[in-house]
Write an enzyme that holds these catalytic residues in place. Structure first.
Site, PDB file in Angstrom:
ATOM      1  N   LYS A 198       0.852  -1.189   0.000  1.00  0.00           N
ATOM      2  CA  LYS A 198       0.000   0.000   0.000  1.00  0.00           C
ATOM      3  C   LYS A 198       0.887   1.238   0.000  1.00  0.00           C
ATOM      4  O   LYS A 198       1.507   1.585   0.996  1.00  0.00           O
ATOM      5  CB  LYS A 198      -0.928   0.052   1.207  1.00  0.00           C
ATOM      6  CG  LYS A 198      -2.023   1.093   0.964  1.00  0.00           C
ATOM      7  CD  LYS A 198      -2.508   1.844   2.178  1.00  0.00           C
ATOM      8  CE  LYS A 198      -1.714   3.030   2.599  1.00  0.00           C
ATOM      9  NZ  LYS A 198      -1.805   4.239   1.782  1.00  0.00           N
ATOM     10  N   GLY A 245       7.075   4.798   8.179  1.00  0.00           N
ATOM     11  CA  GLY A 245       6.198   5.958   8.331  1.00  0.00           C
ATOM     12  C   GLY A 245       6.436   6.625   9.666  1.00  0.00           C
ATOM     13  O   GLY A 245       7.505   6.481  10.267  1.00  0.00           O
ATOM     14  N   SER A 246       5.429   7.334  10.137  1.00  0.00           N
ATOM     15  CA  SER A 246       5.603   8.129  11.346  1.00  0.00           C
ATOM     16  C   SER A 246       5.523   7.252  12.598  1.00  0.00           C
ATOM     17  O   SER A 246       4.894   6.185  12.591  1.00  0.00           O
ATOM     18  CB  SER A 246       4.523   9.208  11.407  1.00  0.00           C
ATOM     19  OG  SER A 246       3.257   8.585  11.424  1.00  0.00           O
ATOM     20  N   THR A 247       6.130   7.724  13.670  1.00  0.00           N
ATOM     21  CA  THR A 247       6.097   6.983  14.929  1.00  0.00           C
ATOM     22  C   THR A 247       4.661   6.873  15.434  1.00  0.00           C
ATOM     23  O   THR A 247       4.253   5.820  15.937  1.00  0.00           O
ATOM     24  CB  THR A 247       7.020   7.657  15.959  1.00  0.00           C
ATOM     25  OG1 THR A 247       8.368   7.560  15.453  1.00  0.00           O
ATOM     26  CG2 THR A 247       6.961   6.981  17.317  1.00  0.00           C
ATOM     27  N   GLY A 285       2.921   4.217  13.560  1.00  0.00           N
ATOM     28  CA  GLY A 285       3.584   2.956  13.925  1.00  0.00           C
ATOM     29  C   GLY A 285       3.076   2.411  15.248  1.00  0.00           C
ATOM     30  O   GLY A 285       2.779   1.217  15.373  1.00  0.00           O
ATOM     31  N   GLU A 299       9.945   1.008  10.703  1.00  0.00           N
ATOM     32  CA  GLU A 299      10.944   2.032  10.357  1.00  0.00           C
ATOM     33  C   GLU A 299      10.259   3.367  10.553  1.00  0.00           C
ATOM     34  O   GLU A 299       9.435   3.772   9.727  1.00  0.00           O
ATOM     35  CB  GLU A 299      11.367   1.892   8.889  1.00  0.00           C
ATOM     36  CG  GLU A 299      11.936   0.548   8.526  1.00  0.00           C
ATOM     37  CD  GLU A 299      13.322   0.314   9.083  1.00  0.00           C
ATOM     38  OE1 GLU A 299      13.871   1.216   9.746  1.00  0.00           O
ATOM     39  OE2 GLU A 299      13.854  -0.779   8.867  1.00  0.00           O
ATOM     40  N   CYS A 304      13.899  10.555   6.523  1.00  0.00           N
ATOM     41  CA  CYS A 304      13.768  10.099   7.902  1.00  0.00           C
ATOM     42  C   CYS A 304      15.077  10.255   8.671  1.00  0.00           C
ATOM     43  O   CYS A 304      15.075  10.498   9.859  1.00  0.00           O
ATOM     44  CB  CYS A 304      13.299   8.658   7.909  1.00  0.00           C
ATOM     45  SG  CYS A 304      14.170   7.723   6.673  1.00  0.00           S
ATOM     46  N   GLU A 325      10.251  15.835  15.348  1.00  0.00           N
ATOM     47  CA  GLU A 325      10.593  15.627  13.941  1.00  0.00           C
ATOM     48  C   GLU A 325       9.776  16.600  13.087  1.00  0.00           C
ATOM     49  O   GLU A 325       8.556  16.656  13.205  1.00  0.00           O
ATOM     50  CB  GLU A 325      10.263  14.194  13.510  1.00  0.00           C
ATOM     51  CG  GLU A 325      10.628  13.968  12.054  1.00  0.00           C
ATOM     52  CD  GLU A 325      10.301  12.563  11.565  1.00  0.00           C
ATOM     53  OE1 GLU A 325       9.181  12.092  11.776  1.00  0.00           O
ATOM     54  OE2 GLU A 325      11.191  11.959  10.956  1.00  0.00           O
TER      55      GLU A 325
HETATM   56  P1  NAP Z   1       2.458   8.183   7.948  1.00  0.00           P
HETATM   57  O1  NAP Z   1       1.406   9.200   8.057  1.00  0.00           O
HETATM   58  O2  NAP Z   1       2.809   7.407   9.148  1.00  0.00           O
HETATM   59  O3  NAP Z   1       2.002   7.208   6.764  1.00  0.00           O
HETATM   60  C1  NAP Z   1       2.800   6.134   6.323  1.00  0.00           C
HETATM   61  C2  NAP Z   1       1.928   5.114   5.629  1.00  0.00           C
HETATM   62  O4  NAP Z   1       1.012   4.549   6.558  1.00  0.00           O
HETATM   63  C3  NAP Z   1       1.071   5.697   4.506  1.00  0.00           C
HETATM   64  O5  NAP Z   1       0.967   4.756   3.472  1.00  0.00           O
HETATM   65  C4  NAP Z   1      -0.252   5.909   5.204  1.00  0.00           C
HETATM   66  O6  NAP Z   1      -1.341   5.968   4.302  1.00  0.00           O
HETATM   67  C5  NAP Z   1      -0.306   4.672   6.058  1.00  0.00           C
HETATM   68  N1  NAP Z   1      -1.229   4.756   7.197  1.00  0.00           N
HETATM   69  C6  NAP Z   1      -1.669   5.851   7.856  1.00  0.00           C
HETATM   70  N2  NAP Z   1      -2.520   5.499   8.851  1.00  0.00           N
HETATM   71  C7  NAP Z   1      -2.614   4.153   8.824  1.00  0.00           C
HETATM   72  C8  NAP Z   1      -3.335   3.190   9.599  1.00  0.00           C
HETATM   73  N3  NAP Z   1      -4.126   3.541  10.607  1.00  0.00           N
HETATM   74  N4  NAP Z   1      -3.194   1.876   9.288  1.00  0.00           N
HETATM   75  C9  NAP Z   1      -2.401   1.492   8.286  1.00  0.00           C
HETATM   76  N5  NAP Z   1      -1.714   2.362   7.501  1.00  0.00           N
HETATM   77  C10 NAP Z   1      -1.805   3.671   7.786  1.00  0.00           C
HETATM   78  O7  NAP Z   1       3.825   8.793   7.442  1.00  0.00           O
HETATM   79  P2  NAP Z   1       4.058   9.734   6.179  1.00  0.00           P
HETATM   80  O8  NAP Z   1       3.506  11.074   6.533  1.00  0.00           O
HETATM   81  O9  NAP Z   1       3.614   9.072   4.934  1.00  0.00           O
HETATM   82  O10 NAP Z   1       5.648   9.743   6.125  1.00  0.00           O
HETATM   83  C11 NAP Z   1       6.419  10.551   6.969  1.00  0.00           C
HETATM   84  C12 NAP Z   1       6.954   9.807   8.169  1.00  0.00           C
HETATM   85  O11 NAP Z   1       7.626   8.630   7.770  1.00  0.00           O
HETATM   86  C13 NAP Z   1       7.973  10.578   8.944  1.00  0.00           C
HETATM   87  O12 NAP Z   1       7.695  10.491  10.322  1.00  0.00           O
HETATM   88  C14 NAP Z   1       9.285   9.899   8.663  1.00  0.00           C
HETATM   89  O13 NAP Z   1      10.260  10.019   9.631  1.00  0.00           O
HETATM   90  C15 NAP Z   1       8.868   8.514   8.450  1.00  0.00           C
HETATM   91  N6  NAP Z   1       9.838   7.824   7.608  1.00  0.00           N
HETATM   92  C16 NAP Z   1      10.663   6.915   8.196  1.00  0.00           C
HETATM   93  C17 NAP Z   1      11.612   6.255   7.444  1.00  0.00           C
HETATM   94  C18 NAP Z   1      12.508   5.233   8.058  1.00  0.00           C
HETATM   95  O14 NAP Z   1      13.093   4.472   7.334  1.00  0.00           O
HETATM   96  N7  NAP Z   1      12.637   5.165   9.339  1.00  0.00           N
HETATM   97  C19 NAP Z   1      11.709   6.505   6.084  1.00  0.00           C
HETATM   98  C20 NAP Z   1      10.856   7.439   5.511  1.00  0.00           C
HETATM   99  C21 NAP Z   1       9.909   8.080   6.302  1.00  0.00           C
HETATM  100  P3  NAP Z   1      -1.864   7.416   3.796  1.00  0.00           P
HETATM  101  O15 NAP Z   1      -0.777   8.006   2.997  1.00  0.00           O
HETATM  102  O16 NAP Z   1      -3.057   7.073   3.010  1.00  0.00           O
HETATM  103  O17 NAP Z   1      -2.171   8.198   5.041  1.00  0.00           O
END
Ligand code: NAP
Ligand code: MG
Length: 483
Positions: free
Chosen positions: A181, A234-236, A239, A256, A290, A387
């Site tokens: 996804k 994604g975000s903490t 997660g 991650e 990230c 962050e």
């Molecule tokens: P996000 O809001 O956590 O979303 C990540 C993914 O999860 C998206 O595909 C999102 O879908 C999905 N999602 C959201 N709510 C969900 C739920 N309840 N159940 C299942 N899936 C769900 O993060 P983002 O805004 O896309 O990305 C930014 C964050 O990612 C930052 O905090 C960054 O630090 C982190 N990141 C970490 C790494 C690493 O390797 N550690 C790498 C890159 C990014 P939608 O898009 O449809 O909301």
């Protein structure tokens, strides 16, 4: 200036059982170009019925896929890498348009790295093997490495293709079926990847790509009883919710998550190189990384010089159309991230940090934010703790090694760290002391398919990439034979 031509045709529908299809309820949503705020295309939006169809196809195809001789699975996965490189321009242009990443970066870095993920895992999958374990003379004991079954990959929007490759390649290499996804704002390159998978002739159903909403299809994936594991980036905050929601079905999780990574300049560093490195560490991919080096610690003696040089470099960075092959700095990925970044800049100003570069949006169209540097940041300030995921650097001063380590580790996160020094011993001592999953010495943001990657503390758990990433997609079985 040369604007590259964007592909006129590209997949926009769900990829299920080897075919591109509309959502069962025909829903779509619009993917936007963050540089222009224009709609690129309506994208099929997956729901419950689509997920069930993808799971059914995965259930059917996974045993056949896992039973293929490793050499055959390897050659099919290698072919996906070849297909990606054949379509390098299309991938780079779609990624630039959909995510705001500069075309040149996508073309030179993201696309070849994504292809390499497939080739690396195609190679190492043939080394997946068990052990024979001496127990006693009357027993023959061996272990088998088996796939988990159906695994899900849920990705963020900052490196859309690369993240998709990072989820799909190790999962299928280990013999799993995978349901991907992609993040809502950036579905295009994940769908183009599906075309490469189709072209490589994997059994239909081994990979599904389901664009849609995290709160809908994402949530259903997390709760689905048949998926054995989730590899999430994604975000903490999401997660943490996912860990809770996946608990009833006891899924194996790789998390991650976010970061607030410390980057350190000691007075004995090559200052020009360190300043350039610190600039790239925070402003690469407009801070939407990230591992971004978002907390910069500079030793007192060189502090003013480093801040002045960094501010001058930041002030020279101009945003432009990511499809321009000379673009080196794009817009924030989406409106929400744009607003978040500006909100943190305001918090920095209000809480008394000294603004030395940027501090506002750039232009009046698209989600561009000027590269921003704050000096005199105190550890308790919001911009030093949270962050931001945007181009905002918080600079702090330090005067001794112990003080530095304490300050660097005073974060809930622990994803990455950087250090710039000519003193080898200091570099290694720091690398050992800092709580982070990756440490870069006199460099920053290096990645390789072969090197494990993941976080400490609130940056998550589990490791992707490398052999550890492959093993994470398997489970071990011990077989006892009475002789
Ligand atoms: P996000 O809001 O956590 O979303 C990540 C993914 O999860 C998206 O595909 C999102 O879908 C999905 N999602 C959201 N709510 C969900 C739920 N309840 N159940 C299942 N899936 C769900 O993060 P983002 O805004 O896309 O990305 C930014 C964050 O990612 C930052 O905090 C960054 O630090 C982190 N990141 C970490 C790494 C690493 O390797 N550690 C790498 C890159 C990014 P939608 O898009 O449809 O909301
Ligand atoms: Mg988009």
């Amino acid at each position: 200036m040369a604007i590259v031509e964007a592909p006129k045709q590209f997949p926009t529908r769900l990829f299920i059982a080897g075919e591109f299809v509309d959502a069962a309820d025909k829903r779509t949503y619009d993917s936007l170009n963050p540089a222009t705020e224009d709609v690129i295309a309506p994208i099929a939006c997956a729901g419950k019925a689509d997920l069930e169809a993808a799971v059914a196809a995965a259930r059917k195809s996974q045993p056949e896929w896992a039973a293929l001789p490793p050499a055959r699975r390897s050659s099919l996965i290698w072919k996906i890498g070849d297909e990606i490189m054949k379509r390098r321009h299309e991938f780079a242009a779609l990624e630039a348009m959909d995510s705001g990443k500069p075309y040149k970066e996508c073309h030179d870095i993201d696309v070849p790295m994504a292809a390499d993920h497939f080739k690396y895992f195609a190679g190492v999958l043939r080394s997946l093997q068990g052990d024979t374990i001496p127990v006693n003379d009357n027993l023959f004991v061996y272990t088998l490495r088996e796939p988990l079954g159906i695994v899900a990959g849920i990705t963020p929007w900052n490196f859309p293709l690369l993240m998709a490759a990072r989820k799909v390649a190790p999962a299928i290499a280990a013999g799993n079926a995978v349901i991907l996804k992609p993040a809502n704002p950036t579905p295009l390159t994940a769908l183009l990847l599906a075309e490469c998978i189709q072209a490589a002739k994997l059994p239909p159903g081994v990979v599904a790509v389901l664009p849609g909403k995290g709160s809908e299809v994402g949530q259903l994936i997390v709760e689905h009883p048949e998926s054995a594991a989730i590899s999430f980036t994604g975000s903490t905050s999401v997660g943490v919710k996912m860990v809770r929601d996946a608990a009833p079905s006891l899924k194996k999780l790789t998390m991650e998550l976010g970061g607030k990574s410390p980057n350190v300049v000691f007075a004995d560093a090559d200052i020009e190189t360190a300043v350039k490195g610190a600039q790239a560490a925070i402003f690469y991919n407009k801070g939407e990384v990230c591992t971004a080096g978002s907390r910069l610690f500079v030793e007192e003696k060189v502090h003013d010089e480093v801040v002045e040089k960094l501010a001058a470099r930041a002030a020279k960075m101009k945003g432009s159309n990511p499809l321009d092959d000379e673009c080196r700095y794009g817009p924030q990925n989406n409106k929400q991230q744009f607003d978040t970044t500006l909100k943190y800049i305001e918090a920095g100003k209000k809480e008394g940090a000294r603004l030395v570069a940027g501090g506002a949006r750039m232009g009046d169209k698209g989600y561009f934010v000027a590269p921003t540097v704050f000096a005199d940041v105190k550890p308790e300030m919001t911009i030093a703790r949270e962050e931001i995921f945007g181009p905002v650097l918080a600079v702090q001063k330090f005067s001794g090694f112990e003080e530095l380590v304490e300050k660097a580790n005073a974060s809930e996160y622990g994803l990455a760290a950087g250090v710039w020094t000519r003193d080898v011993s200091k570099a290694h001592k720091y690398a050992k002391a800092v709580k982070a999953g990756a440490v870069w010495v006199n460099c920053y943001n290096w990645y390789d398919s072969a090197v494990p990657y993941g976080g400490y503390k609130a940056s998550g758990y589990g490791r992707e990439m490398g052999l550890q990433g492959l093993l994470a997609m398997t489970q071990s079985k011990s077989v006892w034979v009475q002789l």
